[in-house]
Write an enzyme that holds these catalytic residues in place. Structure first.
Site, PDB file in Angstrom:
ATOM      1  CB  ILE A  61     -16.701  46.340  20.464  1.00 26.83           C
ATOM      2  CG1 ILE A  61     -16.225  47.676  19.871  1.00 26.83           C
ATOM      3  CG2 ILE A  61     -18.103  46.028  20.005  1.00 26.83           C
ATOM      4  CD1 ILE A  61     -16.264  47.711  18.344  1.00 26.83           C
ATOM      5  CG  ASP A  62     -13.406  42.792  23.656  1.00 28.34           C
ATOM      6  OD1 ASP A  62     -14.020  43.220  24.648  1.00 28.34           O
ATOM      7  OD2 ASP A  62     -13.443  41.605  23.276  1.00 28.34           O
ATOM      8  CE  LYS A  63      -5.179  48.580  22.834  1.00 27.85           C
ATOM      9  NZ  LYS A  63      -3.940  48.310  23.595  1.00 27.85           N
ATOM     10  NE  ARG A 108     -11.018  38.403  22.472  1.00 30.14           N
ATOM     11  CZ  ARG A 108     -10.346  39.255  23.241  1.00 30.14           C
ATOM     12  NH1 ARG A 108     -10.960  40.342  23.698  1.00 30.14           N
ATOM     13  NH2 ARG A 108      -9.090  39.029  23.555  1.00 30.14           N
TER      14      ARG A 108
END
Length: 302
Positions: free
Chosen positions: A136-138, A236
């Site tokens: 998953i993204d930062k 997103r």
């Protein structure tokens, strides 16, 4: 032998950094500018500057710098491991933490913390991603499954590929979504304008996101999302595409937004079949404190 890239200018004009950015789709403009600044870019044996104007017939030689060797260092990052057995672990990644080391993030990643807290990790992925089955993204918080051996890794990866694993997210998005449920199906690929972003493009990879409205506020909506596919930045990109970008998203959202530490996006629910026992495993992680506080503020001003 040092790797090199040769670019022959045929009819392009303009600054060399822009021309190279248009030609070298796998590299960002900032990366190209860094090469020029560090004198890795040459014409006729002479290092050039970023404002050099190219001419037809120019032969540009880029001598790629040697990649930095990443050393995996176990670090005590006090990760929240909510489940662990001999085959798998489930960790609640905090917002702001990168999943695995890279040139820009050599330490302080989830992998560094896993190496400190978990004895064994799968080795199927490359050496800098032991145990990592998905990411998953930062600035997205929430649950990740971790494989502790290669057999478990293969099983978990197959479940992701077959779309049989369960992944639900909670997001706070801009705007008031009028309908209670929705399905977004739009192909995603790397943006042709900004190489750090993804976009909806015709020849992109298939991507499907389902969402359901949980709560509405003035100018914001809280939604639950379920992924059918797992493309980079999928939620997103899809939410921006339908006009309701994730609040706090620095790449895909508006500049003026709610105060936070990045996008208000949390991997809340994770489910899979245990690789050894065959048991259905389901885990849930509460929203981060800043997410909960923001929702309370929105309720009070609603």
């Amino acid at each position: 032998m040092q790797a090199e890239i040769e670019v022959i200018i045929k009819e392009e004009t303009g600054r060399v950094d822009k021309v190279l950015n248009d030609r070298l789709k796998d590299y960002s403009r900032s990366q190209i500018q860094q090469w020029i600044k560090e004198q890795h870019v040459f014409i006729d044996g002479q290092a050039i500057k970023a404002n050099y104007k190219v001419s037809a017939g120019d032969v540009i030689l880029i001598q790629l710098p040697e990649p930095e060797e990443l050393e995996l260092i176990p670090e005590d990052l006090d990760l929240e491991i909510i489940y662990e057995d001999q085959d798998v672990a489930v960790v609640n990644k905090p917002q702001g933490m990168v999943v695995h080391p890279s040139a820009g993030h050599p330490t302080g990643t989830l992998v560094n913390g896993l190496l400190y807290q978990i004895k064994d990790l799968s080795t199927i992925n490359d050496v800098i991603r032991p145990g990592i089955v998905h990411r998953i993204d930062k600035d997205t918080s929430g649950l990740l499954m971790i494989a502790k051996n290669d057999q478990a890794h293969e099983s978990l990866a197959k479940q992701l590929k077959d779309k049989s694993s369960l992944r639900k997210y909670v997001a706070l998005v801009h705007g008031e979504i009028p309908h209670d449920k929705g399905r977004i199906e739009a192909p995603i690929g790397r943006s042709k304008v900004n190489r750090k972003m993804q976009d909806i493009i015709e020849d992109g990879k298939p991507a499907v996101t389902h969402f359901e409205v949980l709560e509405r506020f003035n100018n914001f909506t809280l939604i639950e999302l379920q992924l059918e596919t797992g493309r980079t930045h999928q939620i997103r990109v899809h939410m921006k595409y339908i006009g309701y970008p994730v609040a706090g998203d620095p790449l895909y959202g508006p500049k003026k937004t709610l105060k936070g530490n990045g996008q208000f996006l949390h991997a809340k629910l994770l489910g899979f079949v245990h690789p050894t026992t065959g048991e259905n495993m389901v885990f849930e992680a509460p929203l981060p404190k800043i997410f909960q506080e923001t929702l309370q503020q929105l309720r009070e001003t609603n």
